[in-house]
Design an enzyme around this catalytic site. Structure first.
Site, mmCIF file in Angstrom:
data_model
loop_
_atom_site.group_PDB
_atom_site.id
_atom_site.type_symbol
_atom_site.label_atom_id
_atom_site.label_comp_id
_atom_site.label_asym_id
_atom_site.label_seq_id
_atom_site.Cartn_x
_atom_site.Cartn_y
_atom_site.Cartn_z
ATOM 1 C CG ASP A 85 53.536 -14.277 81.880
ATOM 2 O OD1 ASP A 85 53.109 -15.293 80.705
ATOM 3 O OD2 ASP A 85 52.409 -13.706 82.320
ATOM 4 C CG ASN A 232 49.450 -12.029 87.351
ATOM 5 O OD1 ASN A 232 49.952 -11.780 88.587
ATOM 6 N ND2 ASN A 232 49.850 -10.821 86.543
#
Ligand code: 13P
Length: 288
Positions: A85, A232
């Site tokens: 990411d 997240n």
């Protein structure tokens, strides 16, 4: 089945008008709870690893080997991609080496020509390895693991330059923010998303900052081509709240309540519930 590239699952999602969730992992508990939930719900999934989380887990090789072993030992049958990411240029190569199946090169802070040139190089490398590549134009506001963005919206013409390279999935800054949204957040810029879609056609798009986006906006984004949504903070907040409750209720002081497997169990259950809730909204359940 081992790790797979995210390409096929995202193309299917775009065609089927749903989105695959990317859930970021931090440790064994995160990874296990996401994998177990995704298997139970028969949903494809992308495990996101920031460079900070990779370092925390002692390195990308540890992460890749742990995830691969867990897929085998938990008998996971749904498609799972392991994805870097917001990767730096060097981080991308480290993850390719470590055995990830997907990477994001975040060149959004470079001038567009440099972003295009580096992305172009990585398109080639990823194609050779059968890996998926995510690129970014514009930036995601807020901060994630040291990656700070001002939240500029993507310029559709710049976006097209990367889209034209082929071989990527693309994240666009469209007013989205990492972390919690402020009370006065004006919402996603669907006007920008529509312009991007008009320029790039049917490619799968990525929506970062999935925490706290209202369901109606998520659905609209999916209808405009978003096929991957990153989450997240929401799992972190769920884990924190459940762990806090356990300790505040003094459960760690009773019997063997201090045992880490007991202490972390409510947090693990909270992550599972969050992943399920998100997958319901994204429409990915049963799509594996
Ligand atoms: P949130 O932390 O806001 O859910 O964003 C996650 C993300 O976009 C990861 O790249």
């Amino acid at each position: 089945m081992g790790l797979v590239s995210a390409k096929e699952m995202l193309e299917k999602a775009r065609e089927g008008k749903y989105a695959v969730g990317q859930f970021n992992i931090n440790n064994l508990e995160w990874t296990k709870s996401i994998l177990q939930t995704t298997e139970e719900l028969k949903a494809p999934v992308i495990l996101g690893v920031s460079e900070g989380a990779g370092k925390y887990m002692t390195g990308f090789k540890t992460v890749a080997d742990m995830v691969k072993a867990m897929i085998e030992e938990l008998h996971i049958t749904v498609p799972v991609a392991l994805h870097l990411d917001h990767g730096t240029y060097d981080g991308c190569y480290k993850c390719i080496e470590a055995g990830f199946s997907s990477i994001m090169f975040d060149g959004s802070h470079f001038p567009i020509e440099e972003n295009v040139a580096k992305t172009k190089e990585l398109v080639k490398v990823c194609a050779q390895k059968g890996m998926s590549l995510e690129a970014e134009v514009g930036s995601i506001g807020g901060e994630e693991d040291g990656v700070v963005g001002l939240g500029e919206c993507a310029d559709p013409d710049e976006f097209k330059k990367i889209a034209d390279l082929g071989g990527t999935i693309l994240a666009a800054g469209i007013g989205n923010i990492h972390g919690k949204y402020p009370a006065n957040w004006p919402g996603l810029r669907f006007d920008v998303l529509e312009k991007i879609k008009a320029k790039t056609g049917d490619m799968p798009l990525v929506l970062h900052g999935g925490t706290g986006i209202p369901t109606d906006m998520i659905k609209k984004a999916i209808s405009l081509g978003v096929a991957k949504i990153n989450v997240n903070t929401e799992c972190q907040l769920a884990f924190q709240a459940a762990t806090r409750k356990y300790v505040e209720e003094g459960k760690d002081l009773v019997g063997k309540g201090f045992d880490p497997r007991k202490l972390l169990a409510p947090g693990v259950e909270a992550i599972k519930a969050t992943v399920k809730e998100k997958m319901e909204i994204f429409g990915s359940i049963g799509k594996a």
